[in-house]
Every structure is written in C-alpha cells, then in structure tokens.
Design a protein around this motif. Structure first.
Motif, PDB file in Angstrom:
ATOM      1  N   ARG A  75       0.816  -1.225   0.000  1.00  0.00           N
ATOM      2  CA  ARG A  75       0.000   0.000   0.000  1.00  0.00           C
ATOM      3  C   ARG A  75       0.846   1.269   0.000  1.00  0.00           C
ATOM      4  NH1 ARG A  75      -2.044   3.814  -0.863  1.00  0.00           N
ATOM      5  NH2 ARG A  75      -4.010   4.750  -0.182  1.00  0.00           N
ATOM      6  N   ASP A  76       1.998   1.247   0.658  1.00  0.00           N
ATOM      7  CA  ASP A  76       2.817   2.463   0.716  1.00  0.00           C
ATOM      8  C   ASP A  76       3.568   2.722  -0.579  1.00  0.00           C
ATOM      9  OD1 ASP A  76       4.553   0.327   0.978  1.00  0.00           O
ATOM     10  OD2 ASP A  76       5.798   1.270   2.508  1.00  0.00           O
ATOM     11  N   LYS A  77       3.441   1.815  -1.547  1.00  0.00           N
ATOM     12  CA  LYS A  77       4.087   2.012  -2.853  1.00  0.00           C
ATOM     13  C   LYS A  77       3.069   2.425  -3.916  1.00  0.00           C
ATOM     14  CE  LYS A  77       8.335   0.630  -1.740  1.00  0.00           C
ATOM     15  NZ  LYS A  77       8.171   0.470  -0.283  1.00  0.00           N
ATOM     16  N   VAL A  78       1.817   2.605  -3.511  1.00  0.00           N
ATOM     17  CA  VAL A  78       0.747   2.991  -4.426  1.00  0.00           C
ATOM     18  C   VAL A  78       0.139   4.296  -3.938  1.00  0.00           C
ATOM     19  CG1 VAL A  78      -1.478   2.326  -5.421  1.00  0.00           C
ATOM     20  CG2 VAL A  78       0.218   0.573  -4.908  1.00  0.00           C
ATOM     21  N   GLN A  79      -0.132   5.210  -4.871  1.00  0.00           N
ATOM     22  CA  GLN A  79      -0.786   6.459  -4.505  1.00  0.00           C
ATOM     23  C   GLN A  79      -2.191   6.467  -5.110  1.00  0.00           C
ATOM     24  OE1 GLN A  79       2.394   6.900  -6.471  1.00  0.00           O
ATOM     25  NE2 GLN A  79       3.218   6.159  -4.529  1.00  0.00           N
ATOM     26  N   ILE A  80      -3.188   6.523  -4.244  1.00  0.00           N
ATOM     27  CA  ILE A  80      -4.573   6.556  -4.692  1.00  0.00           C
ATOM     28  C   ILE A  80      -5.067   7.990  -4.670  1.00  0.00           C
ATOM     29  CG2 ILE A  80      -6.934   5.831  -4.211  1.00  0.00           C
ATOM     30  CD1 ILE A  80      -5.806   3.266  -3.034  1.00  0.00           C
ATOM     31  N   LEU A  81      -5.479   8.463  -5.833  1.00  0.00           N
ATOM     32  CA  LEU A  81      -6.009   9.810  -5.992  1.00  0.00           C
ATOM     33  C   LEU A  81      -7.490   9.668  -6.319  1.00  0.00           C
ATOM     34  CD1 LEU A  81      -2.920   9.903  -6.478  1.00  0.00           C
ATOM     35  CD2 LEU A  81      -3.337  11.497  -8.354  1.00  0.00           C
ATOM     36  N   THR A  82      -8.361  10.123  -5.438  1.00  0.00           N
ATOM     37  CA  THR A  82      -9.783  10.068  -5.769  1.00  0.00           C
ATOM     38  C   THR A  82     -10.432  11.404  -5.440  1.00  0.00           C
ATOM     39  OG1 THR A  82     -11.771   8.680  -5.735  1.00  0.00           O
ATOM     40  CG2 THR A  82     -10.662   9.030  -3.621  1.00  0.00           C
ATOM     41  N   LYS A  83     -11.749  11.459  -5.606  1.00  0.00           N
ATOM     42  CA  LYS A  83     -12.434  12.753  -5.576  1.00  0.00           C
ATOM     43  C   LYS A  83     -13.732  12.663  -4.787  1.00  0.00           C
ATOM     44  CE  LYS A  83     -10.579  13.428 -10.221  1.00  0.00           C
ATOM     45  NZ  LYS A  83     -10.475  11.995 -10.624  1.00  0.00           N
ATOM     46  N   PHE A  84     -14.356  13.820  -4.630  1.00  0.00           N
ATOM     47  CA  PHE A  84     -15.664  13.908  -3.980  1.00  0.00           C
ATOM     48  C   PHE A  84     -16.423  15.075  -4.587  1.00  0.00           C
ATOM     49  CE2 PHE A  84     -12.833  16.680  -1.588  1.00  0.00           C
ATOM     50  CZ  PHE A  84     -13.598  17.819  -1.401  1.00  0.00           C
ATOM     51  N   GLY A  85     -17.715  15.127  -4.302  1.00  0.00           N
ATOM     52  CA  GLY A  85     -18.486  16.298  -4.706  1.00  0.00           C
ATOM     53  C   GLY A  85     -19.284  16.173  -5.981  1.00  0.00           C
ATOM     54  N   MET A  86     -19.356  14.964  -6.572  1.00  0.00           N
ATOM     55  CA  MET A  86     -20.249  14.716  -7.716  1.00  0.00           C
ATOM     56  C   MET A  86     -21.194  13.604  -7.279  1.00  0.00           C
ATOM     57  SD  MET A  86     -19.473  16.563 -10.503  1.00  0.00           S
ATOM     58  CE  MET A  86     -19.581  15.704 -12.055  1.00  0.00           C
ATOM     59  N   CYS A  87     -22.418  13.971  -6.932  1.00  0.00           N
ATOM     60  CA  CYS A  87     -23.338  13.033  -6.297  1.00  0.00           C
ATOM     61  C   CYS A  87     -24.488  12.646  -7.225  1.00  0.00           C
ATOM     62  CB  CYS A  87     -23.894  13.648  -5.014  1.00  0.00           C
ATOM     63  SG  CYS A  87     -22.611  14.063  -3.801  1.00  0.00           S
TER      64      CYS A  87
END
Length: 334
Positions: A75-87
């Motif tokens: 897990r520390d070798k992967v960067q997860i970029l996600t979002k919020f605010g589109m519902c």
C-alpha cells in the motif's frame, strides 16, 4: 519512471498517472473489468504507481476496480487519488445541478455538484470501502460547488486529514481565484485540470498561480480523449453513450486539421521508435507547471504504451518544432 512531489505535501506521484475514468465505463461505452484490472497492474509493473479515480466514474465501479487492482500490492508504494463532490445517489436534490446522465445499465440519473461537509464525510467512507483501503493519498473536490462556501468544504477535508483518512488535499477544475480561496482554510497540493495540445486555456491564470505557489498540476485528457493519438478519423462513429459523440473537438473538420498536425510530427515519433501518443505525452510533461499527465487505458497493452512514454526523450529543438507546428493549428470552433 519519474516521480514528482505533489506541491509540498510529501506525496510523490508517478508523472505518468493511471487515469481510470474509462475503466469505470461511464461515458465511454462500457467497460471490461478484468481488462481494466490488468491495465492497472501492467502500468504498476512499469512504475506507474499513482492511480486517479472518482466515485462518479461508473457510479462507484471505477473505485471498485482500482481496489481490486491494488489488492496484494504494497500500500505504501501505491498512490490513490480520488475525488468527492459529484453526487448521483442523494435522497433529495441538493447542491448545484450538474447534468443528466445514464449509468452503465442505462438508467437515468441526475448528477449534482455537492460538497457540503456531511456529504464529504459520507463520500470518503464510501470511497475507502470501495477502494479497500484506510486512507486516500490525494482527495480532490471534483468540481466547484457554488452552493457550499469553499471554506466549509475545505474545513471538512481538513478534518479527514487530521483523522488520517487523507494524506493531501487537492482540487479539480478550480480557477486560480478559487484555489486562493481554498488555501485560506487548507494547504492544497494540486489542481487537476484539462490540458492538452489543443486545450491550453489553463496557461493564462492557473499555470502561473500554481508555479508561483508551488502547487502541482495534474493534466487530465492530455491525449484529448484519443484525438491526439492519430487513430481518430474524420466522421468516426461513436455510440450515443460516448461523450465524444457530441464533443466539439471531434467535429470532422477539426479532426482533419489535428491529423494534419500529427502528420508533421509523425516522422519524429518514427525516428524514436515511439508512438504519436508517447511523443504527445512527453511534450505535455515538458510544458511549464505540468507535474503529472493522467492517461487512461482500457487494457494492458495500452497501459504499457502509456508508461513507456517516459522512455521517449525530446530535445529542446524537438520540443520547439512541435510547438511551432502546433501554433499553426487553427483552434476548434465550439
């Protein structure tokens, strides 16, 4: 692969980042989950450690696919970029109406830009569950919500940082002015914005702001939804569920002009045993202020080609040649 810090956040991202919008199928005419998982794994094997996703991509499906793909990876070798605010799943309409759409099963949905604090907290928990992780490396507001004060939104995300559920805070589709407002409440790492050879309006205000204030720019759609691959033909048919079917940049006359431009740089690509896409990505990453290029792939073969763009080297003279050829390309008319 090359890696860069997102602002001053301490989060390092691969400059080629896997964009998983198409993996969710929504607006891209469906998806094949096994192919999408294989694409992410193939990219990771070549050093693409950062994956960008969002709940709205496939109404949660893209995040689920990313979660499946990273199972068993450190897990520390992967960067997860996600979002919020589109519902799309609110019990009652709230926020700023975005648009009408259909889910992957063809059901009608209304999507709202909504970033009130309680909604953000709920969205974060949903994303963590779908992704199968206990923290998000970069949490980004997907689109501005004009019905919620920016400081209220950012205070909620700051709490998530304090709780250890989020490492760094980003925005997406924000103007320089909106970034400055957000920065009064929380330290931003980045802004994710559309940028490509044929869509460069961020160079006017967003790029100078990000350079001055040490913010990363995550360029999405650097291949302009496939237009800059050289594989799109004038008048090419797209299914009604594909956003390119009505996109102004895919009008036949503009596709013809883009392909003429690509023909000018094709010999350069061939001399380097590279694809047009790889040369386009390398040019994009060489532009001032651009930190990361988000690139999608539907299968492992495409993911490998994207990752290998990093091996293509362009001299300053070659970059200038491309820019001069690009300057002769008449812009698209909306």
């Amino acid at each position: 692969m090359e890696y860069k810090e997102l602002g001053t956040s301490g989060v390092q991202a691969s400059v080629i980042t896997f964009g998983s919008w198409a993996a969710g199928g929504w607006m891209w005419g469906g998806t094949e989950q096994n192919d999408a998982v294989g694409a992410i794994r193939a990219a990771y094997d070549l050093g693409v450690t950062s994956i960008d996703t969002a709940p709205i991509y496939g109404m949660g499906l893209s995040e689920q696919i990313v979660g499946e793909a990273i199972k068993g990876l450190p897990r520390d070798k992967v960067q997860i970029l996600t979002k919020f605010g589109m519902c799309w799943d609110l019990a009652e309409p709230k926020g700023d109406f975005g648009f009408k759409t259909k889910d992957n099963d063809g059901r009608d949905l209304d999507v709202y830009k909504y970033a009130a604090p309680a909604s953000i907290i709920r969205e974060c928990e949903d994303s963590l569950r779908r992704l199968g992780t206990d923290y998000i490396d970069l949490y980004q507001i997907h689109w501005p919500d004009v019905t919620t004060p920016i400081d209220a939104t950012m205070e909620a995300v700051a709490r998530l940082v304090e709780q250890g559920k989020v490492r760094a805070v980003g925005v997406s589709n924000y103007s320089a002015q909106q970034m400055a407002e957000a920065e009064k409440t929380v330290q931003l790492a980045s802004n994710q914005v559309p940028y490509s050879m044929v869509r460069r309006d961020i160079e006017k205000e967003v790029v100078p702001y990000c350079i001055e204030h040490h913010k990363a720019i995550l360029a999405y759609s650097p291949l302009q939804l496939g237009l800059l691959t050289g594989k799109i033909k004038p008048g090419q048919h797209f299914d009604a569920s594909d956003l390119r079917a009505s996109h102004p940049l895919f009008k036949p006359e503009f596709v013809t002009r883009v392909n003429s431009f690509l023909d000018k740089i094709r010999p350069m690509a061939e001399s380097k045993n590279a694809t047009l896409s790889q040369v386009v990505l390398r040019w994009t990453l060489a532009q001032p202020g651009i930190t990361v290029a988000l690139v999608g792939a539907r299968n492992a073969e495409q993911a490998v080609q994207n990752a290998k763009a990093i091996d293509v080297k362009l001299s300053s003279e070659e970059l200038d040649f491309i820019s001069q050829a690009l300057a002769q390309l008449e812009p698209a008319k909306a």
